[in-house]
Motif scaffolding. Structure first.
Motif, PDB file in Angstrom:
ATOM      1  N   UNK A  28      34.632  20.709  26.853  1.00  0.00           N
ATOM      2  CA  UNK A  28      33.677  21.398  25.981  1.00  0.00           C
ATOM      3  C   UNK A  28      33.234  22.743  26.545  1.00  0.00           C
ATOM      4  N   UNK A  29      33.842  23.140  27.662  1.00  0.00           N
ATOM      5  CA  UNK A  29      33.570  24.481  28.182  1.00  0.00           C
ATOM      6  C   UNK A  29      32.403  24.583  29.130  1.00  0.00           C
ATOM      7  N   UNK A  30      31.782  23.456  29.443  1.00  0.00           N
ATOM      8  CA  UNK A  30      30.622  23.527  30.332  1.00  0.00           C
ATOM      9  C   UNK A  30      31.033  23.635  31.798  1.00  0.00           C
ATOM     10  N   UNK A  78      13.785  27.851  27.345  1.00  0.00           N
ATOM     11  CA  UNK A  78      13.282  26.490  27.179  1.00  0.00           C
ATOM     12  C   UNK A  78      14.232  25.466  27.784  1.00  0.00           C
ATOM     13  N   UNK A  79      15.517  25.702  27.694  1.00  0.00           N
ATOM     14  CA  UNK A  79      16.485  24.749  28.237  1.00  0.00           C
ATOM     15  C   UNK A  79      17.832  25.444  28.413  1.00  0.00           C
ATOM     16  N   UNK A  80      18.057  26.011  29.591  1.00  0.00           N
ATOM     17  CA  UNK A  80      19.295  26.779  29.796  1.00  0.00           C
ATOM     18  C   UNK A  80      20.554  25.929  29.651  1.00  0.00           C
ATOM     19  N   UNK A  97      23.524  26.807  27.085  1.00  0.00           N
ATOM     20  CA  UNK A  97      24.932  26.945  27.459  1.00  0.00           C
ATOM     21  C   UNK A  97      25.790  26.057  26.567  1.00  0.00           C
ATOM     22  N   UNK A  98      25.317  24.843  26.346  1.00  0.00           N
ATOM     23  CA  UNK A  98      26.012  23.899  25.466  1.00  0.00           C
ATOM     24  C   UNK A  98      26.205  24.509  24.083  1.00  0.00           C
ATOM     25  N   UNK A  99      25.191  25.246  23.609  1.00  0.00           N
ATOM     26  CA  UNK A  99      25.268  25.834  22.271  1.00  0.00           C
ATOM     27  C   UNK A  99      26.064  27.135  22.273  1.00  0.00           C
ATOM     28  N   UNK A 146      31.345  28.395  23.360  1.00  0.00           N
ATOM     29  CA  UNK A 146      31.325  28.918  22.001  1.00  0.00           C
ATOM     30  C   UNK A 146      32.718  28.938  21.393  1.00  0.00           C
ATOM     31  N   UNK A 147      33.685  29.373  22.185  1.00  0.00           N
ATOM     32  CA  UNK A 147      35.050  29.434  21.689  1.00  0.00           C
ATOM     33  C   UNK A 147      35.519  28.042  21.261  1.00  0.00           C
TER      34      UNK A 147
END
Lengths: 509, 398, 355
Positions: free
Chosen positions: A305-307, B263-265, B269-271, A328-329
């Motif tokens: 998932x890119x994390x 608020x929640x990095x 990042x997930x978004x 995002x990609x």
């Protein structure tokens, strides 16, 4: 037969919450009391009161008929009460001996630590209770099951005779669970009494002498294990009839949508935790990834998932390789992600529900027009999703943090399912949820599969993997030990794979 | 929805509007009580010093708002004779408080926007100096321009200078993970010593005094009244800036990102949000706002920069952002409060013989109560309800 | 009950803070009102704000005038504080420091009925074409209601230089300033001249570090507040061989004094006031102090106001009128004392000039 421990009328209020409401429980000498309840039923609060971490607003605690005041863990230890926490309280870079002596260091001549004395005592305890462990091993080198033994030894070293085990099986393989049950048996035989906290019905039926069920901070009732069934216990826990089996039609898998080849990933501490993983997920099927927690599943999902960045390997989506694996990609290419830690990644708890419901698409039409957010559309989108996914909330303007775990997860599912997706990656999708929410989330995942989405489910709950998956991959130490058809896979076989036994060996036996 | 609002009421019957109103009320209650408590305790301090707190606060009030009697008399003279001198004298204290509040608004917004992104901008003071020096430079060095060109250029100069000064620690954090608290403090010292050097050399006016030349009249923020009133356009620009910051933070996708990162990095990042880019952007914006505080001060009030140009606006701004809960409207209110406290302090000092430090003590007490709302809740027995918690900064590990 | 403890604890803390801050002036009888506007150093700067206010306090005690002060915390306060005193119909407003030069002149012109005295500054101050009256300088003409109080501090510096040259063991003496502006440089010019005079008299070759009158250049910290700078300047002078340092930079000098005291490697010459009185903790390393008796000048201005003889113009404090001077030199021989006395007399009657 005497009662070693009695809690009477324990009440504990937190602002706005009645966590424990006049709870009575009794532990008989030399017996196992199972304390059963969903997350948020008040089990942990009750045990923290018993262990001196919280002060009850009302009620009394008696040990062997003697009313006692417990203000701190030290008081609890003096009363012979020991606790094995769900999350181990061990220092990884220290040895077993050092961990056991932490806090009560014996000394030679008042200055030098007497490690040898402690190590000898650990060997004695090991022999007596069948808790095999090397006192000189470093914690970080030990498997989770052995770490748990160290926790138990710690408690026994402090001469506890009442042991509280908080969700002790959550991190174990089925084989390790068997081992734990044997240890529990030895402990009971040598006169210890045990409180066993869990939400797993089958384990309760396997080991308990007495069962007390909690719901919403109250004792719902006590039941004799001989008369109890899984169904009965579930009804007591949830308060209504539940369907414990996921209804699903056979899958009709088509072409692969997600293909992973030879993936290597480093975690945040730069350890290579995924080592050469390959698999594919086909359209319209659920691939389950089983394994004991901490075997690289988390990092695998983060990489997909890119994390986390890829160390090596390729990910192909609909036959197109993903070159830039940014979150995002990947999400723009049609991958939905239900993250393992919903409060860390999945939601912004201090944001209202309506903002959480557009967290991944806030910059796109219709939510944004240029840089300007379209509030009306954001609100109406939220109203629709809340209704459609049955999120129980006073309104869409309250913060996500005010919702229960199940409703928080529904918000994430609603958000991820409301955009067009090809692949769904769901990591521990029902961890910590109540039975009702589990049922709902499972249904939604199967519904997505039937619509033709490729689904990857990662879970350390073997039952969940078995009931959702069409095929099952087992991960061990960063590698996939084997991929089985769900229909023919057995729990025993999966358990062996989870413990690192190779697939060929499991089929031979 | 008054005191009938009991916890037993089922939450489903509450409307969004009611919820919103309650949370606004809650958000206001603690700061207001903190101010009141700070003033009460300050009164006790005044009493302990042997002065009369009522007299002192009376002087503080007339020093910050003026005497109502003078105002009425001034209006009377204006209408009867057309002479406005008395009226101007009557409104002098009030306008002077607004003049002091102006840089507070800008600097408070600077710290607040940082807080919203989880960044602690302690560098507002340095950015203030750089902004003031840049505006002064544009203001005195560009000659022959009409005001319509010169004034905007001078304002932009200050904003850009501050933005650059803020962006450097933002970039260092994004690129190397260097903590912004350390870096903004270092940037403050660099700014202070740089201004010492500039004032004693490159930017020094002719004559022996280590000050910049005066900005040209075409770069001054227009004043609305004759001397000694210094009330000028800067105040309204500050209000406009507050509105723009509000719009940016709450109505745009960029602001949404900034708040999400704050608020929640992890969730940000997930978004798919670019956290690093947001750090740099926010520090640049924070720097620009603090720079504008210096700009407003030099173009609106002083017209030249000397040593000790700031009275610690950049540091008080931290308190203002906290008091205003990092919301632009709250920042404006907190800045006005500080403006009135500072504005009235002169009169209090003179009339009641109370050192100006008392005002600092009151400010300090207010900040303590804001920073530890538990004290206020405990004193007034306010039950904590779950409201939006503004993440200020994350620890050193982040 | 707990709450009472909490409140009283806060009160105690608050009153301690207050005690540290100190109170303001006491009200006094008499019709004449005097107000002092400080510069950014504040009233307790142990330097010219404090010294000027000592003059007001003396006038309150001896002449029965009413006196108070307003502290400035930023440059925008100068105007506001002067305005406050004007609103209160103050008779004589004393402003301190060249940074108040413009605001004082503007206010004096707008309020001819009020008298002003400004320390370390004088009018006219507008020269040439670069200046805009009321903006970049105060006034092109002398103001009849402003008395500028300036000091021939180079004379006192001359004495200090002579004393330093007579006292050095290493043959090198040093000085540094805050910013190279005339009121600061004057100390250093006198200092160098005093050393040179000693060399000429005694045939020695004591060297001055940190200032060169011919080049109009020297060592400057660039600020008047960094004690760290005071330390590091003193340290580097000691490394270059100096054993006496005269810091002309307000509190910065206290950093130098601390360095000298810790290392025992140098002595300090104080400026403005007698540092053995204002900073007695450093008495053991203070050689002497160059005195700028602003309190005397301010007191005299107030006395003129009371007597009705106040006139604008310039007051110059000199060795002759006691406006400047040198404090006792620690450990001075009878010979040195006599020589200093002779120089003092010569400077006073004009037979010796600082050049």
């Amino acid at each position: 037969m005497t009662n070693v421990l009695e809690l009477k009328g324990i009440t504990k209020r937190f602002p706005g919450v009645l966590a424990n409401d006049k709870i009575d429980i009794t532990l008989r000498e030399g017996k196992i009391l199972a304390l059963l309840g969903e997350n948020g039923a008040g089990k942990t609060t009750l045990m923290n009161i018993l262990y001196g971490l919280y002060k009850p607003d009302e009620g009394s605690i008696s040990v062997r008929g003697q009313e006692v005041d417990i203000h701190s863990p030290n008081d609890a230890i003096l009363q012979g009460i020991g606790m094995v926490h769900q999350h181990f309280m061990l220092v990884p870079v220290m040895t077993v001996t050092e961990n056991v002596m932490l806090g009560i260091e014996p000394t030679k001549n008042g200055i030098f630590l007497d490690k040898e004395k402690v190590a000898n005592r650990i060997r004695e305890i090991s022999d007596q209770y069948g808790l095999e462990v090397d006192p000189n091993a470093y914690i970080k080198d030990l498997p989770v099951g052995i770490q748990q033994r160290v926790e138990i030894i710690k408690v026994l070293y402090r001469q506890a005779n009442i042991l509280i085990l908080d969700e002790p099986t959550a991190v174990l393989t089925p084989q390790e669970v068997e081992g734990l049950f044997k240890i529990i048996d030895t402990l009971i035989k040598s006169g210890k009494s045990i409180i066993f906290i869990t939400h797993k019905l089958k384990e309760v039926l396997a080991v308990a002498d007495d069962i007390t069920v909690l719901r919403l901070g109250k004792v719902v009732g006590s039941i004799d294990p001989k008369e109890a069934t899984s169904k009965k216990l579930a009804v007591m826990m949830v308060g209504r009839d539940v369907n414990l089996v996921v209804d699903k039609k056979p899958a009709s898998p088509a072409e692969p949508v997600l293909v992973v080849e030879n993936l290597y990933v480093r975690d945040e501490r730069q350890n290579l935790t995924v080592q050469g993983v390959s698999f594919d997920v086909r359209k319209g099927e659920v691939l389950g990834i089983a394994g004991v927690q901490g075997n690289g599943q988390t990092e695998l999902v983060y990489a997909l998932t890119g994390l986390l960045p890829l160390e090596e390997g390729t990910i192909r989506l609909l036959n197109e390789p993903i070159l830039r694996t940014t979150p995002r990609n990947i999400l723009e290419r049609g991958v939905a992600h239900i993250p393992e830690d919903r409060q860390r990644h999945g939601l912004i708890l201090s944001f209202p529900i309506h903002d959480n419901l557009m967290l991944c698409t806030y910059y796109k039409k219709p939510f944004a027009n240029g840089v300007s957010l379209q509030e009306k559309i954001i609100y109406s989108n939220a109203e629709d999703l809340v209704e459609q996914f049955d999120v129980r909330t006073p309104n869409i303007y309250v913060n996500a943090g005010t919702l229960s775990g199940g409703n928080q997860q529904k918000v994430i599912v609603a958000r991820e399912f409301s955009r067009p997706i090809e692949v769904l990656i769901a990591s521990q999708p029902t961890r910590g949820l109540d039975v009702g929410s589990i049922e709902y989330i499972h249904k939604q995942i199967i519904k997505k599969r039937d619509e033709g989405t490729g689904v990857l489910v990662v879970s350390s709950e073997l039952d969940e993997i078995l009931s959702l998956s069409d095929r099952i991959a087992v991960m061990y130490k960063g590698q996939i030990m084997g991929i089985l058809e769900a229909k023919t896979a057995t729990k025993e076989q999966l358990g062996l794979l989870m413990a690192g036994v190779h697939l060929a060996e499991t089929t031979q036996s | 929805m008054k005191k009938t609002d009991t916890p037993s009421q089922p939450p489903e019957t509450r409307t969004a509007r009611e919820n919103q109103r309650d949370s606004i009320w809650q958000a206001l209650l603690v700061p207001v009580l903190a101010v009141v408590t700070g003033l009460l305790l300050g009164g006790v301090v005044i009493l302990a010093s042997g002065a009369n707190p009522l007299e002192a606060y009376g002087a503080l009030f007339t020093g910050s708002f003026g005497k109502p009697a003078n105002l009425i008399a001034g209006l009377g003279i204006l209408f009867s004779t057309g002479e406005n001198a008395a009226l101007i004298k009557a409104i002098y204290p009030f306008t002077e408080s607004l003049v002091i509040a102006t840089p507070y608004i800008f600097a408070g917004l600077s710290v607040a926007i940082g807080f919203r992104c989880g960044l602690f901008n302690i560098g507002a003071e340095g950015q203030f100096f750089i902004g003031a020096l840049c505006s002064a430079f544009v203001g005195y060095s560009l000659k022959g321009l009409p005001m319509i060109v010169h004034l905007p250029l001078a304002i932009m100069g200050g904003a850009l200078g501050g933005a650059l000064w803020g962006m450097i620690p933002g970039y260092l954090k994004a690129r190397f993970g260097a903590h912004e608290v350390v870096n903004t403090i270092m940037m403050n010292w660099i700014a202070f010593r740089l201004s010492d050097w500039l004032l004693s050399g490159p930017m020094k006016a002719s004559g022996f005094r280590p000050v910049t030349p005066n900005v040209l009249a075409t770069a001054e923020l227009p004043r609305f009244f004759s001397a000694p009133l210094r009330f000028n356009l800067g105040f309204f620009i500050a209000l406009l800036a507050a509105y723009l910051v509000y719009w940016f933070l709450f109505k745009t996708t960029l602001g949404f990102e900034i708040r999400a990162v704050g608020a929640n990095p992890d969730a940000a990042k997930y978004a798919g949000m670019n956290i690093i880019r947001n750090f740099v952007l926010v520090m640049a914006l924070a720097g620009a706002l603090a720079g504008l505080a210096g700009t407003a001060q030099v173009l609106g009030v002083d017209h030249w920069v000397g040593q000790g140009f700031s009275a610690g606006y950049g540091f008080d701004a931290i308190a203002i952002a906290l008091l205003g809960k990092s919301h632009p409207a709250g920042v404006v209110m907190a800045a006005l409060l500080f403006g009135f406290l500072r504005g009235g302090a002169t009169n209090m000092q003179s009339m009641a013989g109370i050192p100006i430090d008392i005002i600092s003590i009151i400010q300090g007490l207010v900040i303590v109560f804001i920073a530890a709302p538990g004290i206020i809740r405990w004193i007034y027995r306010i039950r904590a309800i779950k409201t939006e918690t503004t993440v200020l900064t994350r620890g050193w590990g982040s | 009950m707990k709450k009472i403890y909490f409140v009283s604890a806060l009160l105690i803390i608050a009153s301690m803070v207050l005690a540290a801050c100190g109170g303001s002036a006491a009200p006094a009888a008499g019709g004449i009102k005097v107000g002092q506007v400080t510069d950014l150093g504040g009233i307790d700067d142990k330097s010219f704000n404090a010294t000027a206010y000592a003059g007001i306090e003396q006038a309150v005690a001896e002449l029965g005038v009413e006196g108070k002060y307003l502290e400035s915390t930023q440059q925008a306060d100068y105007n506001k504080n002067i305005q406050q005193f004007l609103d209160e119909d103050t008779d004589l407003i004393v402003t301190v420091g060249f940074l108040l030069g413009v605001d004082t002149a503007v206010a004096a012109k707008a309020n001819p009925g009020t008298n002003f005295a400004i320390v370390d500054y004088a009018y006219p101050d507008c020269f040439g074409t670069d200046f805009v009256e009321g903006q970049t300088c105060g006034s092109a003409t002398e103001l009849s209601n402003v008395l500028g109080l300036v000091f021939a501090i180079d004379q006192a510096g001359f004495l200090a230089g002579y004393a330093a040259a007579a006292s050095t063991e290493t043959g090198k003496v040093a000085t540094f300033g805050g910013i190279n502006i005339p009121p600061v440089a004057a100390f250093m010019i006198g200092y160098e001249a005093g050393v040179n005079y000693y060399n000429a008299q005694k045939g020695t070759s004591v060297e001055v570090l940190g200032w060169d009158t011919a080049a109009n250049a020297g060592s400057f910290t660039g600020n008047f507040d960094s004690l760290d700078d005071g330390r590091s300047f003193a340290e580097s002078f000691v490394q270059e061989g100096a054993d006496i340092v005269m810091p002309v930079a307000g509190p910065v000098g206290l950093g130098s004094a601390a360095y000298c005291q810790e290392t025992g490697s140098c002595k300090i010459i104080g400026v403005d006031t007698d540092w053995t009185v204002s900073s007695p903790e450093y008495t053991d390393i203070i050689l002497t102090s160059v005195l700028k008796n602003m309190n005397v000048a301010v007191y005299d201005a107030i006395k003129a106001q009371v007597d009705g003889t106040f006139a604008g113009g310039v007051y110059v404090g000199t060795i002759a009128n006691g406006g400047v001077g040198l404090a006792d030199v620690a450990g001075a021989s009878a010979e040195l004392k006599a020589e200093l006395e002779a120089i003092r007399e010569a400077l006073g009657n004009g037979s010796l000039t600082v050049q």
